[in-house]
Design a protein around this motif. Structure first.
Motif, PDB file in Angstrom:
ATOM      1  N   ARG A   1     -31.247  26.542 -29.887  1.00 55.63           N
ATOM      2  CA  ARG A   1     -30.594  25.347 -30.407  1.00 55.63           C
ATOM      3  C   ARG A   1     -30.276  25.491 -31.886  1.00 55.63           C
ATOM      4  O   ARG A   1     -29.247  24.992 -32.366  1.00 55.63           O
ATOM      5  CB  ARG A   1     -31.495  24.134 -30.183  1.00 55.63           C
ATOM      6  CG  ARG A   1     -31.646  23.744 -28.713  1.00 55.63           C
ATOM      7  CD  ARG A   1     -32.656  22.627 -28.526  1.00 55.63           C
ATOM      8  NE  ARG A   1     -32.786  22.246 -27.125  1.00 55.63           N
ATOM      9  CZ  ARG A   1     -33.698  21.402 -26.663  1.00 55.63           C
ATOM     10  NH1 ARG A   1     -34.573  20.850 -27.508  1.00 55.63           N
ATOM     11  NH2 ARG A   1     -33.751  21.113 -25.372  1.00 55.63           N
ATOM     12  N   SER A   2     -31.140  26.197 -32.605  1.00 57.66           N
ATOM     13  CA  SER A   2     -30.921  26.337 -34.050  1.00 57.66           C
ATOM     14  C   SER A   2     -29.699  27.196 -34.368  1.00 57.66           C
ATOM     15  O   SER A   2     -29.086  27.039 -35.429  1.00 57.66           O
ATOM     16  CB  SER A   2     -32.160  26.947 -34.712  1.00 57.66           C
ATOM     17  OG  SER A   2     -32.354  28.280 -34.276  1.00 57.66           O
ATOM     18  N   VAL A   3     -29.352  28.103 -33.439  1.00 60.92           N
ATOM     19  CA  VAL A   3     -28.174  28.943 -33.674  1.00 60.92           C
ATOM     20  C   VAL A   3     -26.923  28.357 -33.020  1.00 60.92           C
ATOM     21  O   VAL A   3     -25.881  29.020 -32.966  1.00 60.92           O
ATOM     22  CB  VAL A   3     -28.415  30.381 -33.154  1.00 60.92           C
ATOM     23  CG1 VAL A   3     -29.556  31.033 -33.912  1.00 60.92           C
ATOM     24  CG2 VAL A   3     -28.685  30.393 -31.660  1.00 60.92           C
ATOM     25  N   GLY A   4     -27.040  27.127 -32.503  1.00 60.38           N
ATOM     26  CA  GLY A   4     -25.878  26.433 -31.977  1.00 60.38           C
ATOM     27  C   GLY A   4     -25.554  26.698 -30.523  1.00 60.38           C
ATOM     28  O   GLY A   4     -24.429  26.420 -30.079  1.00 60.38           O
ATOM     29  N   ALA A   5     -26.499  27.226 -29.751  1.00 55.73           N
ATOM     30  CA  ALA A   5     -26.246  27.481 -28.327  1.00 55.73           C
ATOM     31  C   ALA A   5     -26.145  26.166 -27.572  1.00 55.73           C
ATOM     32  O   ALA A   5     -26.899  25.221 -27.829  1.00 55.73           O
ATOM     33  CB  ALA A   5     -27.367  28.337 -27.738  1.00 55.73           C
ATOM     34  N   THR A   6     -25.209  26.095 -26.635  1.00 62.09           N
ATOM     35  CA  THR A   6     -25.087  24.917 -25.794  1.00 62.09           C
ATOM     36  C   THR A   6     -26.209  24.900 -24.759  1.00 62.09           C
ATOM     37  O   THR A   6     -26.942  25.886 -24.588  1.00 62.09           O
ATOM     38  CB  THR A   6     -23.729  24.902 -25.073  1.00 62.09           C
ATOM     39  OG1 THR A   6     -23.662  26.029 -24.182  1.00 62.09           O
ATOM     40  CG2 THR A   6     -22.585  24.985 -26.073  1.00 62.09           C
ATOM     41  N   ARG A   7     -26.348  23.774 -24.054  1.00 61.51           N
ATOM     42  CA  ARG A   7     -27.382  23.677 -23.022  1.00 61.51           C
ATOM     43  C   ARG A   7     -27.150  24.723 -21.930  1.00 61.51           C
ATOM     44  O   ARG A   7     -28.102  25.353 -21.454  1.00 61.51           O
ATOM     45  CB  ARG A   7     -27.373  22.271 -22.421  1.00 61.51           C
ATOM     46  CG  ARG A   7     -28.425  22.062 -21.319  1.00 61.51           C
ATOM     47  CD  ARG A   7     -28.362  20.648 -20.785  1.00 61.51           C
ATOM     48  NE  ARG A   7     -28.785  19.699 -21.802  1.00 61.51           N
ATOM     49  CZ  ARG A   7     -30.056  19.302 -21.964  1.00 61.51           C
ATOM     50  NH1 ARG A   7     -31.010  19.811 -21.195  1.00 61.51           N
ATOM     51  NH2 ARG A   7     -30.365  18.431 -22.899  1.00 61.51           N
ATOM     52  N   LEU A   8     -25.887  24.906 -21.526  1.00 67.35           N
ATOM     53  CA  LEU A   8     -25.577  25.892 -20.501  1.00 67.35           C
ATOM     54  C   LEU A   8     -25.918  27.303 -20.974  1.00 67.35           C
ATOM     55  O   LEU A   8     -26.490  28.110 -20.219  1.00 67.35           O
ATOM     56  CB  LEU A   8     -24.096  25.813 -20.121  1.00 67.35           C
ATOM     57  CG  LEU A   8     -23.618  26.777 -19.022  1.00 67.35           C
ATOM     58  CD1 LEU A   8     -24.383  26.526 -17.724  1.00 67.35           C
ATOM     59  CD2 LEU A   8     -22.121  26.621 -18.795  1.00 67.35           C
ATOM     60  N   GLN A   9     -25.603  27.630 -22.223  1.00 68.94           N
ATOM     61  CA  GLN A   9     -25.926  28.946 -22.775  1.00 68.94           C
ATOM     62  C   GLN A   9     -27.440  29.142 -22.870  1.00 68.94           C
ATOM     63  O   GLN A   9     -27.944  30.248 -22.632  1.00 68.94           O
ATOM     64  CB  GLN A   9     -25.279  29.104 -24.141  1.00 68.94           C
ATOM     65  CG  GLN A   9     -23.768  29.236 -24.107  1.00 68.94           C
ATOM     66  CD  GLN A   9     -23.159  29.227 -25.493  1.00 68.94           C
ATOM     67  OE1 GLN A   9     -23.707  28.624 -26.425  1.00 68.94           O
ATOM     68  NE2 GLN A   9     -22.011  29.882 -25.645  1.00 68.94           N
ATOM     69  N   THR A  10     -28.165  28.085 -23.202  1.00 67.92           N
ATOM     70  CA  THR A  10     -29.623  28.174 -23.287  1.00 67.92           C
ATOM     71  C   THR A  10     -30.233  28.505 -21.938  1.00 67.92           C
ATOM     72  O   THR A  10     -31.121  29.355 -21.830  1.00 67.92           O
ATOM     73  CB  THR A  10     -30.211  26.854 -23.818  1.00 67.92           C
ATOM     74  OG1 THR A  10     -29.654  26.570 -25.099  1.00 67.92           O
ATOM     75  CG2 THR A  10     -31.725  26.939 -23.927  1.00 67.92           C
TER      76      THR A  10
END
Length: 252
Positions: free
Chosen positions: A152-161
């Protein structure tokens, strides 16, 4: 080396079959209890087409149940495992239900859905769903929060996470659940076919058992064993591919 190993295996198999045949023909074991290999071959020759049609019916039921059980188990497991509160409330309930012998529910399924394929598929889905869901929940819950916080800190979306963090880390537990659940699906279909059915391998095994056609019974058991081995080989192949995928993901 490989050719010698194959020849050695064939010789051992032929010797075992000959010993098996001799044990039955000499009356050391009652033919009603143990069918001779020649009886199994005769059963395949006389009613092989009937058994192949039943085999196709059972394979279709197993495939449908596996698809549904995998989908429901993984989706629910990921959804529940993503919430600590929901997992703490749901996992004990699922574990308690899984501990109950589900075969006691089959008479109700027959009354509601009939003795056709639908009741077999539903029972098999119930049999395989719980271990898949429980292992998926455990796998998702075991993912350390610091990885998710970093994503989340690097800006990943929920789907990417989920795709790059949660799924790769939870896969070993998920695959373990798939192995157990898929095995229970295969068992569930064949057992319910033996209890009450209009077709399938289980039905033919039960039918010929009542007629004391031991060769036919063993031929049906052999086909059922082939299905179980094929499913296990498929899961092993999936496990190997997932392992390679995880290694590539870690390298990237």
């Amino acid at each position: 080396m490989n050719r010698g190993r194959v020849i050695k295996s064939l010789v051992i198999a032929a010797a075992a079959a000959a010993l098996w045949e001799a044990i039955v023909r000499l009356g050391l074991v009652n033919a009603i209890i143990l069918a001779a290999p020649s009886d199994i071959v005769l059963a395949a020759a006389s009613d092989g087409e009937v058994f192949l049609r039943a085999f196709a019916t059972t394979v279709i039921e197993i495939a449908a149940a596996i698809l549904i059980a995998w989908t429901l188990g993984i989706v629910l497991g990921v959804a529940v495992g993503s919430s600590h509160t929901l997992a703490a409330a749901t996992a004990p309930v699922l574990s308690s239900i899984f501990a109950v012998p589900l075969i006691i529910l089959y008479p109700l399924l027959m009354a509601w859905l009939g003795i056709g394929p639908l009741s077999k598929v539903v029972f098999a889905v119930l049999s395989g769903f719980f271990p898949i869901a429980l292992n998926t929940i455990d796998g998702v819950r075991a993912v350390e929060r610091r990885y998710i916080v970093f994503a989340r800190s690097v800006g990943a979306t929920r789907l990417q996470t989920y795709a790059r963090i949660i799924f790769p880390l939870a896969l070993p537990a998920m695959v373990s659940g798939l192995r157990v659940g898929t095995g229970l699906v295969v068992i569930g279909v064949i057992v319910t076919e033996m209890l009450a059915s209009l077709g399938g391998i289980g039905f033919l095994i039960s039918y010929h058992r009542t007629l004391f056609n031991t060769g036919h019974v063993y031929f049906g058991m052999l086909l059922a064993l082939m299905m179980a081995v094929a499913v296990n080989m498929g899961l092993t192949s999936i496990d190997r591919r997932i392992g390679l995928w995880r290694m590539r993901e870690q390298d990237s």
